[in-house]
Write a protein that holds these residues in place. Structure first.
Motif, PDB file in Angstrom:
ATOM      1  N   VAL A 495      47.477  50.600  47.461  1.00 29.57           N
ATOM      2  CA  VAL A 495      46.469  49.562  47.629  1.00 29.57           C
ATOM      3  C   VAL A 495      45.965  49.047  46.278  1.00 29.57           C
ATOM      4  O   VAL A 495      45.584  47.878  46.156  1.00 29.57           O
ATOM      5  CB  VAL A 495      45.301  50.088  48.500  1.00 29.57           C
ATOM      6  CG1 VAL A 495      44.557  51.200  47.780  1.00 29.57           C
ATOM      7  CG2 VAL A 495      44.352  48.962  48.875  1.00 29.57           C
ATOM      8  N   TYR A 496      45.963  49.919  45.238  1.00 31.95           N
ATOM      9  CA  TYR A 496      45.503  49.485  43.920  1.00 31.95           C
ATOM     10  C   TYR A 496      46.424  48.408  43.354  1.00 31.95           C
ATOM     11  O   TYR A 496      45.958  47.435  42.741  1.00 31.95           O
ATOM     12  CB  TYR A 496      45.438  50.661  42.948  1.00 31.95           C
ATOM     13  CG  TYR A 496      44.291  51.622  43.196  1.00 31.95           C
ATOM     14  CD1 TYR A 496      43.354  51.391  44.199  1.00 31.95           C
ATOM     15  CD2 TYR A 496      44.151  52.772  42.435  1.00 31.95           C
ATOM     16  CE1 TYR A 496      42.321  52.272  44.425  1.00 31.95           C
ATOM     17  CE2 TYR A 496      43.115  53.661  42.647  1.00 31.95           C
ATOM     18  CZ  TYR A 496      42.207  53.400  43.655  1.00 31.95           C
ATOM     19  OH  TYR A 496      41.175  54.285  43.878  1.00 31.95           O
ATOM     20  N   ASN A 497      47.721  48.587  43.545  1.00 35.70           N
ATOM     21  CA  ASN A 497      48.664  47.566  43.078  1.00 35.70           C
ATOM     22  C   ASN A 497      48.402  46.242  43.768  1.00 35.70           C
ATOM     23  O   ASN A 497      48.426  45.171  43.144  1.00 35.70           O
ATOM     24  CB  ASN A 497      50.098  48.017  43.338  1.00 35.70           C
ATOM     25  CG  ASN A 497      50.700  48.745  42.139  1.00 35.70           C
ATOM     26  OD1 ASN A 497      50.263  48.563  41.003  1.00 35.70           O
ATOM     27  ND2 ASN A 497      51.697  49.580  42.392  1.00 35.70           N
ATOM     28  N   GLU A 498      48.152  46.282  45.070  1.00 31.27           N
ATOM     29  CA  GLU A 498      47.899  45.055  45.841  1.00 31.27           C
ATOM     30  C   GLU A 498      46.636  44.357  45.347  1.00 31.27           C
ATOM     31  O   GLU A 498      46.617  43.139  45.130  1.00 31.27           O
ATOM     32  CB  GLU A 498      47.769  45.413  47.323  1.00 31.27           C
ATOM     33  CG  GLU A 498      47.478  44.213  48.218  1.00 31.27           C
ATOM     34  CD  GLU A 498      47.236  44.624  49.658  1.00 31.27           C
ATOM     35  OE1 GLU A 498      46.764  43.770  50.438  1.00 31.27           O
ATOM     36  OE2 GLU A 498      47.491  45.802  50.001  1.00 31.27           O
ATOM     37  N   PHE A 499      45.569  45.142  45.156  1.00 27.28           N
ATOM     38  CA  PHE A 499      44.304  44.564  44.683  1.00 27.28           C
ATOM     39  C   PHE A 499      44.452  43.944  43.290  1.00 27.28           C
ATOM     40  O   PHE A 499      44.022  42.814  43.044  1.00 27.28           O
ATOM     41  CB  PHE A 499      43.218  45.641  44.663  1.00 27.28           C
ATOM     42  CG  PHE A 499      41.995  45.236  43.900  1.00 27.28           C
ATOM     43  CD1 PHE A 499      41.051  44.392  44.476  1.00 27.28           C
ATOM     44  CD2 PHE A 499      41.797  45.659  42.590  1.00 27.28           C
ATOM     45  CE1 PHE A 499      39.929  43.989  43.755  1.00 27.28           C
ATOM     46  CE2 PHE A 499      40.683  45.263  41.870  1.00 27.28           C
ATOM     47  CZ  PHE A 499      39.740  44.422  42.456  1.00 27.28           C
ATOM     48  N   SER A 500      45.057  44.677  42.372  1.00 26.83           N
ATOM     49  CA  SER A 500      45.177  44.207  40.984  1.00 26.83           C
ATOM     50  C   SER A 500      46.014  42.944  40.900  1.00 26.83           C
ATOM     51  O   SER A 500      45.723  42.042  40.097  1.00 26.83           O
ATOM     52  CB  SER A 500      45.773  45.308  40.102  1.00 26.83           C
ATOM     53  OG  SER A 500      44.917  46.419  40.043  1.00 26.83           O
ATOM     54  N   ALA A 501      47.067  42.856  41.724  1.00 28.00           N
ATOM     55  CA  ALA A 501      47.901  41.662  41.713  1.00 28.00           C
ATOM     56  C   ALA A 501      47.105  40.441  42.161  1.00 28.00           C
ATOM     57  O   ALA A 501      47.233  39.349  41.580  1.00 28.00           O
ATOM     58  CB  ALA A 501      49.116  41.877  42.613  1.00 28.00           C
ATOM     59  N   GLN A 502      46.256  40.591  43.192  1.00 29.94           N
ATOM     60  CA  GLN A 502      45.441  39.476  43.674  1.00 29.94           C
ATOM     61  C   GLN A 502      44.416  39.039  42.620  1.00 29.94           C
ATOM     62  O   GLN A 502      44.212  37.844  42.380  1.00 29.94           O
ATOM     63  CB  GLN A 502      44.726  39.885  44.967  1.00 29.94           C
ATOM     64  CG  GLN A 502      45.637  40.098  46.162  1.00 29.94           C
ATOM     65  CD  GLN A 502      46.304  38.815  46.607  1.00 29.94           C
ATOM     66  OE1 GLN A 502      45.728  37.713  46.502  1.00 29.94           O
ATOM     67  NE2 GLN A 502      47.535  38.931  47.086  1.00 29.94           N
ATOM     68  N   LEU A 503      43.774  40.021  41.986  1.00 31.35           N
ATOM     69  CA  LEU A 503      42.770  39.700  40.957  1.00 31.35           C
ATOM     70  C   LEU A 503      43.427  39.008  39.759  1.00 31.35           C
ATOM     71  O   LEU A 503      42.883  38.021  39.221  1.00 31.35           O
ATOM     72  CB  LEU A 503      42.058  40.976  40.506  1.00 31.35           C
ATOM     73  CG  LEU A 503      40.988  40.812  39.415  1.00 31.35           C
ATOM     74  CD1 LEU A 503      39.877  39.878  39.888  1.00 31.35           C
ATOM     75  CD2 LEU A 503      40.422  42.169  39.009  1.00 31.35           C
ATOM     76  N   ALA A 504      44.577  39.475  39.326  1.00 32.32           N
ATOM     77  CA  ALA A 504      45.274  38.867  38.187  1.00 32.32           C
ATOM     78  C   ALA A 504      45.640  37.418  38.483  1.00 32.32           C
ATOM     79  O   ALA A 504      45.526  36.541  37.617  1.00 32.32           O
ATOM     80  CB  ALA A 504      46.527  39.678  37.856  1.00 32.32           C
ATOM     81  N   GLN A 505      46.088  37.162  39.725  1.00 35.06           N
ATOM     82  CA  GLN A 505      46.476  35.797  40.092  1.00 35.06           C
ATOM     83  C   GLN A 505      45.284  34.848  40.021  1.00 35.06           C
ATOM     84  O   GLN A 505      45.391  33.730  39.513  1.00 35.06           O
ATOM     85  CB  GLN A 505      47.091  35.799  41.488  1.00 35.06           C
ATOM     86  CG  GLN A 505      47.584  34.431  41.941  1.00 35.06           C
ATOM     87  CD  GLN A 505      48.228  34.479  43.315  1.00 35.06           C
ATOM     88  OE1 GLN A 505      48.451  35.549  43.885  1.00 35.06           O
ATOM     89  NE2 GLN A 505      48.532  33.314  43.860  1.00 35.06           N
ATOM     90  N   ARG A 506      44.156  35.281  40.523  1.00 33.69           N
ATOM     91  CA  ARG A 506      42.965  34.418  40.513  1.00 33.69           C
ATOM     92  C   ARG A 506      42.465  34.156  39.080  1.00 33.69           C
ATOM     93  O   ARG A 506      42.045  33.039  38.762  1.00 33.69           O
ATOM     94  CB  ARG A 506      41.858  35.055  41.355  1.00 33.69           C
ATOM     95  CG  ARG A 506      42.165  35.044  42.837  1.00 33.69           C
ATOM     96  CD  ARG A 506      40.957  35.424  43.656  1.00 33.69           C
ATOM     97  NE  ARG A 506      41.284  35.386  45.090  1.00 33.69           N
ATOM     98  CZ  ARG A 506      40.389  35.558  46.062  1.00 33.69           C
ATOM     99  NH1 ARG A 506      39.110  35.799  45.753  1.00 33.69           N
ATOM    100  NH2 ARG A 506      40.751  35.511  47.331  1.00 33.69           N
ATOM    101  N   LEU A 507      42.472  35.199  38.263  1.00 33.99           N
ATOM    102  CA  LEU A 507      42.038  34.995  36.868  1.00 33.99           C
ATOM    103  C   LEU A 507      42.939  33.985  36.165  1.00 33.99           C
ATOM    104  O   LEU A 507      42.454  33.119  35.412  1.00 33.99           O
ATOM    105  CB  LEU A 507      42.060  36.327  36.116  1.00 33.99           C
ATOM    106  CG  LEU A 507      40.906  37.296  36.391  1.00 33.99           C
ATOM    107  CD1 LEU A 507      41.196  38.657  35.771  1.00 33.99           C
ATOM    108  CD2 LEU A 507      39.590  36.740  35.840  1.00 33.99           C
ATOM    109  N   ALA A 508      44.233  34.089  36.368  1.00 36.16           N
ATOM    110  CA  ALA A 508      45.172  33.173  35.720  1.00 36.16           C
ATOM    111  C   ALA A 508      44.965  31.748  36.190  1.00 36.16           C
ATOM    112  O   ALA A 508      45.010  30.800  35.391  1.00 36.16           O
ATOM    113  CB  ALA A 508      46.603  33.626  35.993  1.00 36.16           C
TER     114      ALA A 508
END
Length: 755
Positions: A495-508
């Motif tokens: 789940v951490y990988n899933e969360f971090s990927a979503q957060l990284a996309q929004r920041l970018a």
């Protein structure tokens, strides 16, 4: 003190200054000097007239235009420079002399009253036989068995003549005291010292003394006539070949070593005292300041600085002539070597006192500053000679000669250059401000030292502004958004990988920054990567925050402890907590990967139940669980996880956590229930399964930029939700007891105020 006595002292002091100025060539005219002392001008004039009479008729010195003009043009400077005769013969003279019998007051008075009245017929000449515009005896002049033919040198207190020795029919040099019968006791002692010191030495590199005599009140000694030049003249004529310089000083060092072995210190070594004959061989002369080590004889005592300032050792310059040793002559040899290579002495001041202070306190500049291309080995040899502390110099003149031999032959030398750190420190302490702080007297500063000091003072003046600027820059960096943001993930498919990927996309997308997600082993791994600065943000379980370098950005979601059994025990065991605990002791329990938060939480739970020491623990990825020997899995994960669904499909059962209320006493764990709604496809029989839970947090470093934290929070709470089950912004604002980042506290305080 009476007025008459004060007046006499003033006259004596002024007359002494006049004599010194005459010897140094500083007096333009007598009348100009007298104008400086109008109140005592008449008394001074009488003394000057008397001195003229005495010098004219007792010194035996020819002061013709040949001497006063041609010799001065040849480079003579009454303190020991080179003089030349009409035939080009050159001689080095230092102005140091020996012992004589002082004339009676009657003789002095008679000569002062009537210059023609003298016991010496050569000094009583018809007016017609004297050169026009000049006074003095006429040459040739006979003294003992010598016929003085020509003045070839004159110093502050001595005169040297080219002479013919009748008995042996040879040409020699004859040296006489310039003051003649009126020479003072100290001058006479120096004259005797020079004659006796040189006469006791027998070396091809030392000018030999033949005979000492006395004639009608005049003391003299004869010595070999060295026809050629001297080292000072060679230096004045232009650069000398490096190898020639090394050879000259090597040979002088051998000669001085011979003198030292015969207990004689020279104490006045300088280029002008090194004669070079027509065969290019060197000869040391002028032992007027010599000291006999066996008898401690010397014409000076402690407190007198004897020698030539530019070439004397620091212990001599400091007035400790009684401390002069063989190493003092070694220093002078190094100074001569420096001067012959560069064309100037190692230390040169504006005044004699300034020069003496430099010799005592300052180090000379490298020879390469004055003559590029000087070999490093020669630079090292000179530096060793010129050490301020005698113990650091060559132990003997022979050691110096050996090193110069090695240099000339291309062999390794004995001396070693000063280390870079020592050189830097010596250069640093040469800055006046630093020297003052360290208690070191800095007499002379180079332009580089002055520039460094100016820079240091400027830095001190600007220091407050620099501190303010640094604080402002630090604050700016703390607030600025990084150009590239790294976010830690977790285990594969977690789940951490899933969360971090979503957060990284929004920041970018929203802040046009580069982002990357770094797969890791879980919470413990994420903590280490944050502390070492490998990532900017990382999700992790609350229990993993055990460093004051880490702070919370936001609480994310709850993670429940799932007690899963490959084969469920009897219901009777499940219903009784103590029996279930005993059953656990007999199991092989999988607790997750080594660096995961699940492994850390499982260890805490098993420790609280008191079974950790009994059960067999397996640390392995969850993907390998089905193929392992594990009979029980204790997994701390978000409810509704795909991993738990897969275990249900594989026949695993969910068990209640025994004594869950006792486990919650541990920090960061709290009571929770897993319910059938969390896993609708599993067809769970019971309405609730008591367990404990912890919180997953988004964490960063305490020095993380404010802009990064604020941007991450905006992306976290914007619609749509990054992932189901995320703790809302309002609930997060009510969270207490977590070490939040300052920017996060400010962000949540706005939410609280709006409520």
């Amino acid at each position: 003190m009476s007025e008459s006595q004060e007046s006499e002292d003033q006259v004596d002091q002024a007359f002494a200054a006049y004599l010194r100025s005459c010897d140094e060539g500083l007096v333009a005219s007598r009348e100009e000097f007298l104008c400086q002392f109008p109140e005592i001008a008449e008394e001074l004039r009488e003394l000057m007239d008397a001195a003229d009479a005495i010098d004219t008729f007792t010194s035996g010195v020819l002061t013709s235009p040949l001497y006063s003009g041609e010799l001065e043009k040849a480079g003579f400077a009454g303190n020991g420079a080179v003089e030349a005769g009409a035939d080009g013969t050159e001689f080095s003279e230092t102005g140091e002399f020996p012992r004589s019998v002082s004339p009676s007051d009657e003789t002095v008075d008679r000569l002062a009253a009537d210059p023609n009245e003298s016991d010496d017929p050569a000094l009583t000449l018809p007016e017609a036989n004297r050169p026009q515009g000049d006074v003095g005896p006429t040459l040739p002049y006979e003294i003992g068995e010598y016929q003085l033919q020509q003045v070839i040198g004159r110093g502050g207190m001595g005169v040297v003549y080219k002479a013919n020795q009748y008995m042996l029919n040879r040409t020699v040099a004859v040296k006489m005291i310039r003051g003649g019968m009126l020479a003072c006791e100290n001058d006479v002692r120096r004259f005797y010292t020079e004659a006796q010191a040189a006469a006791g030495l027998s070396h091809p590199g030392i000018v030999p003394v033949y005979q000492f005599g006395h004639h009608r009140g005049h003391h003299y000694f004869s010595m070999a006539l060295i026809e050629g030049t001297d080292l000072q003249r060679r230096i004045n004529d232009g650069p000398i070949e490096i190898d020639d310089v090394a050879r000259y000083v090597r040979d002088v060092a051998r000669a001085i070593d011979h003198a030292h072995h015969n207990h004689v210190l020279h104490r006045d070594l300088k280029p002008a005292n090194i004669l070079i004959d027509r065969r290019d061989q060197v000869h040391v002369t002028d032992f007027g300041l010599a000291k006999n080590l066996t008898t401690d004889s010397s014409v000076t005592g402690s407190g007198a600085a004897v020698g030539t300032p530019n070439y004397m050792a620091p212990e001599q310059a400091g007035g400790h002539s009684d401390r002069a040793s063989r190493k003092s002559d070694v220093y002078s040899l190094g100074a001569i070597l420096f001067a012959a290579v560069t064309g100037r002495p190692p230390l040169v001041g504006d005044t004699i006192v300034d020069t003496l202070m430099q010799v005592i306190h300052d180090r000379p500049e490298p020879m390469r500053n004055f003559r590029p291309g000087v070999p490093q080995d020669l630079e090292t040899i000179v530096s060793k000679c010129l050490e301020k502390q005698p113990a650091k110099r060559y132990q003997s003149a022979a050691d110096l000669a050996d090193d110069l031999d090695a240099f000339l032959e291309g062999r390794p030398i004995m001396a070693r250059p000063r280390g870079k750190i020592v050189q830097l420190w010596q250069g640093f302490t040469g800055i006046p401000l630093v020297g003052a702080l360290l208690g070191r007297k800095v007499v002379r500063t180079t332009p580089g030292h002055r520039r460094l000091q100016a820079g240091m003072l400027l830095m001190l003046a600007l220091l407050p502004f620099l501190f303010v600027s640094a604080a402002m820059w630090s604050r700016y960096r703390q607030q600025a958004m990084p150009a590239s943001v790294s976010i830690a993930g977790g285990v594969k498919s977690g789940v951490y990988n899933e969360f971090s990927a979503q957060l990284a996309q929004r920041l970018a997308e929203q802040y046009q920054v580069e982002t990357q997600v770094m797969p890791t082993g879980g919470s413990i791994d994420n903590r280490g990567r944050l502390i070492t600065g490998q990532v900017h943000l990382a999700p992790m379980q609350a229990a993993a925050i055990n460093s004051n370098q880490l702070v919370v950005v936001a609480p994310l979601f709850s993670e429940f402890a799932h007690l899963m059994a490959r084969h469920a025990p009897d219901q009777a065991i499940i219903d009784e907590s103590e029996r279930l605990v005993d059953w656990l002791r007999e199991q092989v329990v999988a607790i997750g990967p080594e660096k995961s938060g699940s492994r850390m939480t499982a260890g805490t739970i098993l420790g609280s139940l008191g079974v950790q020491a009994d059960v067999k623990l397996l640390e392995q990825p969850w993907e390998e669980l089905q193929q392992s020997e594990a009979t029980v899995a204790l997994i701390c994960i978000r409810p509704g996880s795909e991993l738990i669904d897969q275990l249900f499909e594989q026949g695993w059962s969910l068990l209640p956590l025994p004594r869950s209320t006792e486990v919650t006493s541990h920090l960061m764990l709290y009571q929770q229930d897993l319910k059938p709604r969390h896993y609708p496809d599993a067809q769970l029989a019971d309405a609730r399964y008591p367990t404990v839970a912890t919180t997953a947090l988004l964490v960063t470093r305490s020095d993380a930029p404010d802009k990064l934290v604020q941007s991450a929070l905006r992306c976290l709470y914007e619609s749509p939700d990054i992932m189901p089950g995320l703790i809302s912004k309002a609930e997060a604002a009510k969270t207490r007891g977590l070490p939040f980042h300052d920017a996060a506290l400010e962000y949540y305080s706005g939410e609280t105020n709006s409520d």
